[in-house]
Design an enzyme around this catalytic site. Structure first.
Site, PDB file in Angstrom:
ATOM      1  N   HIS A  55      79.388  37.249  13.570  1.00 45.29           N
ATOM      2  CA  HIS A  55      79.656  37.442  14.996  1.00 45.29           C
ATOM      3  C   HIS A  55      79.271  38.871  15.402  1.00 45.29           C
ATOM      4  O   HIS A  55      78.983  39.710  14.545  1.00 45.29           O
ATOM      5  CB  HIS A  55      81.136  37.182  15.312  1.00 45.29           C
ATOM      6  CG  HIS A  55      82.077  38.075  14.565  1.00 45.29           C
ATOM      7  ND1 HIS A  55      82.797  37.658  13.470  1.00 45.29           N
ATOM      8  CD2 HIS A  55      82.385  39.377  14.730  1.00 45.29           C
ATOM      9  CE1 HIS A  55      83.515  38.654  13.010  1.00 45.29           C
ATOM     10  NE2 HIS A  55      83.279  39.718  13.755  1.00 45.29           N
TER      11      HIS A  55
HETATM   12  C1  T46 Z   1      85.156  41.755  11.872  1.00 48.40           C
HETATM   13  C2  T46 Z   1      85.317  41.420  10.433  1.00 48.40           C
HETATM   14  C3  T46 Z   1      84.955  42.530   9.520  1.00 48.40           C
HETATM   15  C4  T46 Z   1      93.799  37.886  14.605  1.00 48.40           C
HETATM   16  O1  T46 Z   1      94.638  37.094  15.093  1.00 48.40           O
HETATM   17  N1  T46 Z   1      93.930  39.228  14.813  1.00 48.40           N
HETATM   18  C5  T46 Z   1      93.044  40.135  14.300  1.00 48.40           C
HETATM   19  O2  T46 Z   1      93.200  41.364  14.518  1.00 48.40           O
HETATM   20  C6  T46 Z   1      91.926  39.639  13.535  1.00 48.40           C
HETATM   21  C7  T46 Z   1      90.882  40.609  12.964  1.00 48.40           C
HETATM   22  C8  T46 Z   1      91.806  38.290  13.342  1.00 48.40           C
HETATM   23  N2  T46 Z   1      92.740  37.435  13.866  1.00 48.40           N
HETATM   24  C9  T46 Z   1      92.598  35.983  13.618  1.00 48.40           C
HETATM   25  C10 T46 Z   1      91.462  35.311  14.379  1.00 48.40           C
HETATM   26  C11 T46 Z   1      91.067  34.165  13.465  1.00 48.40           C
HETATM   27  O3  T46 Z   1      91.875  33.043  13.750  1.00 48.40           O
HETATM   28  O4  T46 Z   1      92.308  35.762  12.236  1.00 48.40           O
HETATM   29  C12 T46 Z   1      91.432  34.667  12.058  1.00 48.40           C
HETATM   30  C13 T46 Z   1      90.227  35.063  11.245  1.00 48.40           C
HETATM   31  O5  T46 Z   1      89.445  36.004  11.998  1.00 48.40           O
HETATM   32  P1  T46 Z   1      87.836  36.049  11.921  1.00 48.40           P
HETATM   33  O6  T46 Z   1      87.296  34.669  11.784  1.00 48.40           O
HETATM   34  O7  T46 Z   1      87.360  36.835  13.090  1.00 48.40           O
HETATM   35  O8  T46 Z   1      87.607  36.824  10.543  1.00 48.40           O
HETATM   36  P2  T46 Z   1      86.301  37.574  10.024  1.00 48.40           P
HETATM   37  O9  T46 Z   1      86.622  38.052   8.664  1.00 48.40           O
HETATM   38  O10 T46 Z   1      85.089  36.742  10.182  1.00 48.40           O
HETATM   39  O11 T46 Z   1      86.133  38.847  10.986  1.00 48.40           O
HETATM   40  C14 T46 Z   1      87.074  39.895  10.951  1.00 48.40           C
HETATM   41  C15 T46 Z   1      87.243  40.456  12.358  1.00 48.40           C
HETATM   42  O12 T46 Z   1      87.692  39.415  13.242  1.00 48.40           O
HETATM   43  C16 T46 Z   1      85.962  41.018  12.888  1.00 48.40           C
HETATM   44  O13 T46 Z   1      86.227  41.816  14.013  1.00 48.40           O
HETATM   45  O14 T46 Z   1      84.283  42.512  12.233  1.00 48.40           O
HETATM   46  O15 T46 Z   1      86.610  40.930  10.099  1.00 48.40           O
END
Ligand code: T46
Length: 143
Positions: A55
């Site tokens: 993303h």
């Molecule tokens: C990034 C990479 C390095 C929350 O509720 N609060 C938060 O602060 C975060 C970061 C995530 N979430 C929830 C949203 C999703 O339901 O946790 C779940 C997994 O998040 P995501 O699919 O976005 O995870 P990554 O590892 O793909 O991305 C994360 C960060 O979201 C993003 O900003 O740069 O880590």
């Protein structure tokens, strides 16, 4: 925002206080890194072979640190790609808004620490790569 370039996503050497019983790396927002820190989160227990990210963000600045272990970050501004390997807890990678990122090759037991400039906001994410490219194309067209 989409005038962002992978060339602006730099590796930052963080302070390291040596101590016989272990080291400390303090990170001050707006001093050691170029934004105020509003949120900290960390990824851990990442299964081998898993990838994260996939993303871009509209507004968020982030600093990524391999607090433990190692992983690779593939940065993409729609024109250029570059891969940065992180494997030291006193080195961070700055990611500016408008950069697509994929996180791959996590070592066993890796911990990815993220310092972020904004609170969590699901609307700040661009999760579709074609949408990301079309936003960049619009930006280029309008100069
Ligand atoms: C990034 C990479 C390095 C929350 O509720 N609060 C938060 O602060 C975060 C970061 C995530 N979430 C929830 C949203 C999703 O339901 O946790 C779940 C997994 O998040 P995501 O699919 O976005 O995870 P990554 O590892 O793909 O991305 C994360 C960060 O979201 C993003 O900003 O740069 O880590």
């Amino acid at each position: 925002m989409f005038s962002s370039s992978v060339y602006n996503c730099n590796v930052i050497d963080l302070p390291k206080i040596h101590n016989r019983s272990g080291n400390i790396t303090p990170i001050h927002g707006e001093l050691d890194i170029p934004f105020d820190i509003k949120r900290v989160y960390y990824l851990y227990d990442i299964p081998g072979g898993e990838s994260r990210g996939g993303h871009a963000h509209y507004r968020l600045y982030q600093l990524l640190v391999a607090a433990s272990g190692s992983f690779d970050v593939i940065l993409d501004d729609g024109r250029m790609r570059k891969t940065v390997s992180l494997n030291r807890p006193n080195v961070g990678l700055l990611i500016t808004p408008g950069i697509w990122r994929d996180l791959v090759n996590f070592s066993s037991g890796a911990v990815l620490l993220v310092l972020a400039s904004e609170l969590y906001n699901a609307d700040d994410y661009i999760r579709d790569y074609e949408t990301f490219l079309s936003l960049i194309a619009k930006q280029n067209y309008s100069g």
